[in-house]
Scaffold this motif. Structure first.
Motif, mmCIF file in Angstrom:
data_model
loop_
_atom_site.group_PDB
_atom_site.id
_atom_site.type_symbol
_atom_site.label_atom_id
_atom_site.label_comp_id
_atom_site.label_asym_id
_atom_site.label_seq_id
_atom_site.Cartn_x
_atom_site.Cartn_y
_atom_site.Cartn_z
ATOM 1 N N VAL A 109 0.804 -1.169 -0.034
ATOM 2 C CA VAL A 109 0.009 -0.014 0.051
ATOM 3 C C VAL A 109 0.879 1.182 0.013
ATOM 4 O O VAL A 109 2.107 1.309 0.286
ATOM 5 C CB VAL A 109 -0.949 -0.107 1.293
ATOM 6 C CG1 VAL A 109 -2.043 -1.219 1.125
ATOM 7 C CG2 VAL A 109 -0.049 -0.174 2.686
ATOM 8 N N ILE A 110 0.312 2.425 -0.210
ATOM 9 C CA ILE A 110 0.960 3.650 -0.305
ATOM 10 C C ILE A 110 1.167 4.168 0.933
ATOM 11 O O ILE A 110 0.058 4.472 1.603
ATOM 12 C CB ILE A 110 0.435 4.695 -1.354
ATOM 13 C CG1 ILE A 110 0.507 3.938 -2.902
ATOM 14 C CG2 ILE A 110 1.150 5.933 -1.271
ATOM 15 C CD1 ILE A 110 1.708 3.694 -3.367
ATOM 16 N N ASP A 111 2.295 4.508 1.581
ATOM 17 C CA ASP A 111 2.394 5.181 2.888
ATOM 18 C C ASP A 111 2.278 6.801 2.669
ATOM 19 O O ASP A 111 2.918 7.266 1.842
ATOM 20 C CB ASP A 111 3.976 4.793 3.286
ATOM 21 C CG ASP A 111 4.302 5.426 4.799
ATOM 22 O OD1 ASP A 111 3.280 5.844 5.255
ATOM 23 O OD2 ASP A 111 5.272 5.519 5.349
ATOM 24 N N PRO A 112 1.188 7.177 3.366
ATOM 25 C CA PRO A 112 1.017 8.559 3.133
ATOM 26 C C PRO A 112 1.909 9.591 3.776
ATOM 27 O O PRO A 112 2.002 10.754 3.405
ATOM 28 C CB PRO A 112 -0.163 8.778 3.955
ATOM 29 C CG PRO A 112 -0.405 7.577 5.197
ATOM 30 C CD PRO A 112 0.413 6.631 4.396
ATOM 31 N N GLN A 113 2.885 8.917 4.416
ATOM 32 C CA GLN A 113 3.889 9.770 4.993
ATOM 33 C C GLN A 113 5.149 10.108 3.957
ATOM 34 O O GLN A 113 5.845 11.051 3.625
ATOM 35 C CB GLN A 113 4.601 9.360 6.126
ATOM 36 C CG GLN A 113 5.741 10.227 6.939
ATOM 37 C CD GLN A 113 6.136 9.894 8.190
ATOM 38 O OE1 GLN A 113 5.595 8.693 8.841
ATOM 39 N NE2 GLN A 113 7.125 10.383 8.782
ATOM 40 N N THR A 114 5.307 8.925 3.285
ATOM 41 C CA THR A 114 6.524 9.044 2.380
ATOM 42 C C THR A 114 6.113 9.124 0.931
ATOM 43 O O THR A 114 6.901 9.346 -0.031
ATOM 44 C CB THR A 114 7.586 7.690 2.775
ATOM 45 O OG1 THR A 114 6.836 6.494 2.453
ATOM 46 C CG2 THR A 114 8.119 7.740 4.071
ATOM 47 N N GLY A 115 5.004 8.454 0.476
ATOM 48 C CA GLY A 115 4.575 8.423 -0.732
ATOM 49 C C GLY A 115 5.210 7.158 -1.450
ATOM 50 O O GLY A 115 4.972 6.766 -2.756
ATOM 51 N N ALA A 116 5.915 6.225 -0.749
ATOM 52 C CA ALA A 116 6.380 4.968 -1.260
ATOM 53 C C ALA A 116 5.600 4.025 -0.996
ATOM 54 O O ALA A 116 4.705 3.972 -0.088
ATOM 55 C CB ALA A 116 8.050 4.797 -0.837
ATOM 56 N N GLN A 117 5.742 2.563 -1.411
ATOM 57 C CA GLN A 117 5.046 1.607 -1.008
ATOM 58 C C GLN A 117 5.559 0.878 0.108
ATOM 59 O O GLN A 117 6.862 0.984 0.548
ATOM 60 C CB GLN A 117 5.313 0.577 -2.300
ATOM 61 C CG GLN A 117 4.618 1.026 -3.470
ATOM 62 C CD GLN A 117 4.318 -0.181 -4.568
ATOM 63 O OE1 GLN A 117 5.318 -1.091 -4.291
ATOM 64 N NE2 GLN A 117 4.008 -0.016 -5.601
ATOM 65 N N SER A 118 4.844 0.453 0.842
ATOM 66 C CA SER A 118 5.063 0.072 2.270
ATOM 67 C C SER A 118 4.444 -1.362 2.474
ATOM 68 O O SER A 118 3.197 -1.593 2.067
ATOM 69 C CB SER A 118 4.822 1.024 3.582
ATOM 70 O OG SER A 118 3.378 1.032 3.522
ATOM 71 N N PRO A 119 4.694 -2.149 3.420
ATOM 72 C CA PRO A 119 4.108 -3.656 3.712
ATOM 73 C C PRO A 119 2.673 -3.467 4.220
ATOM 74 O O PRO A 119 2.270 -2.601 4.905
ATOM 75 C CB PRO A 119 4.843 -4.244 4.667
ATOM 76 C CG PRO A 119 6.242 -3.666 4.407
ATOM 77 C CD PRO A 119 5.871 -2.136 4.241
ATOM 78 N N LEU A 120 1.911 -4.381 3.862
ATOM 79 C CA LEU A 120 0.258 -4.248 4.142
ATOM 80 C C LEU A 120 0.060 -4.161 5.619
ATOM 81 O O LEU A 120 -0.631 -3.410 6.229
ATOM 82 C CB LEU A 120 -0.415 -5.310 3.300
ATOM 83 C CG LEU A 120 -1.869 -5.383 3.440
ATOM 84 C CD1 LEU A 120 -2.624 -4.007 2.904
ATOM 85 C CD2 LEU A 120 -2.465 -6.619 3.059
#
Length: 259
Positions: A109-120
């Motif tokens: 999913v997209i991390d709203p803090q960094t804008g990068a993909q992060s684990p679900l």
């Protein structure tokens, strides 16, 4: 009447403003991208304005030393917020370990803090941790951290960035982050490892059973059950993690101040 800042104190106020706004760029909660930039700048301005009247402000002339002090204040604010972000990143790393075992490694999913993909599962646990921190007013303690940084790092003094103890401290913080992430993930990862062992034994004893079809939903089910059972433990770990975060921020500020 709202008292105005004297003209000779404007450089010192700018130094405070740079440290506070730089802190909000990297610190958790306040650095989220979905928080408007105008709010961050405005909140940083009024916070710097209040801090101006509560700390000892020396008279700083506008010269080439002032430009170096601006860079120092920006670096201090960024690094203090970054060390806090590194500690809380242990939650997402633990979620990455859990995702790999549960079969969710391909789903990000997209991390709203960094804008990068992060684990679900990492983003799920991270959201729970942030809600818990907001519920116990931990964001006030983060603001207190940048306020009390002036007790260790004076506004008109430079920071010994070349100090080897600072590099050693940051490296040990990275080590602590991975150790904490492993400790948070070990209940689920250990349980799913036992599930893999059981499926391997079943595959050898009952060759007719397709363990690849049964194994994935079984591991997901077991993973969710373990997460549900151990959720109280995770909340306790998040509380201890935030205590470590405050201690790490204080330790870094002491090194910056030469204490």
């Amino acid at each position: 009447m709202i008292s105005l800042i004297p003209l000779e104190s404007v450089p010192a106020f700018l130094l405070i403003l740079v440290r506070v706004t730089s802190f909000f760029v990297t610190v958790p909660i306040f650095s989220y991208r979905n928080i408007p930039s105008f709010f961050k700048i405005g909140f940083g301005f009024f916070l710097a304005w209040m801090m101006y009247y509560t700390i000892d402000i020396p008279v700083i002339p506008l010269d080439e030393i002032f430009l170096l002090l601006l860079l120092k204040e920006a670096a201090v604010g960024l690094l203090i917020g970054l060390i806090a972000f590194i500690i809380l990143s242990a939650i997402q790393i633990a979620g990455g370990f859990i995702d790999y075992q549960m079969g969710f490694a391909i789903a990000n999913v997209i991390d709203p803090q960094t804008g990068a993909q992060s684990p679900l599962m990492g983003q799920y646990l991270y959201t729970i941790a942030l809600l818990f921190l907001l519920a116990v007013n931990a964001h006030y303690l983060l603001i207190d951290g940048i306020f009390y940084s002036y007790q260790f790092i004076e506004i008109d003094r430079f920071v010994p960035f070349e100090n080897e103890s600072i590099v050693t401290f940051v490296m040990s913080t990275f080590n602590k982050m991975f150790v904490i992430a492993f400790q948070m993930a070990i209940p689920v990862v250990g349980s799913l490892f036992l599930v893999d062992v059981a499926l391997g034994i079943i595959a050898r004893t009952v060759p007719q059973l397709n363990v690849f079809v049964v194994g994935l939903p079984l591991k997901i089910l077991v993973g969710f059950v373990i997460l549900f059972v151990s959720m109280a433990i995770y909340i306790m770990l998040v509380r201890n993690l935030f205590d470590l975060l405050l201690q790490t921020m204080r330790g870094l500020m002491q090194l910056f101040g030469g204490v």
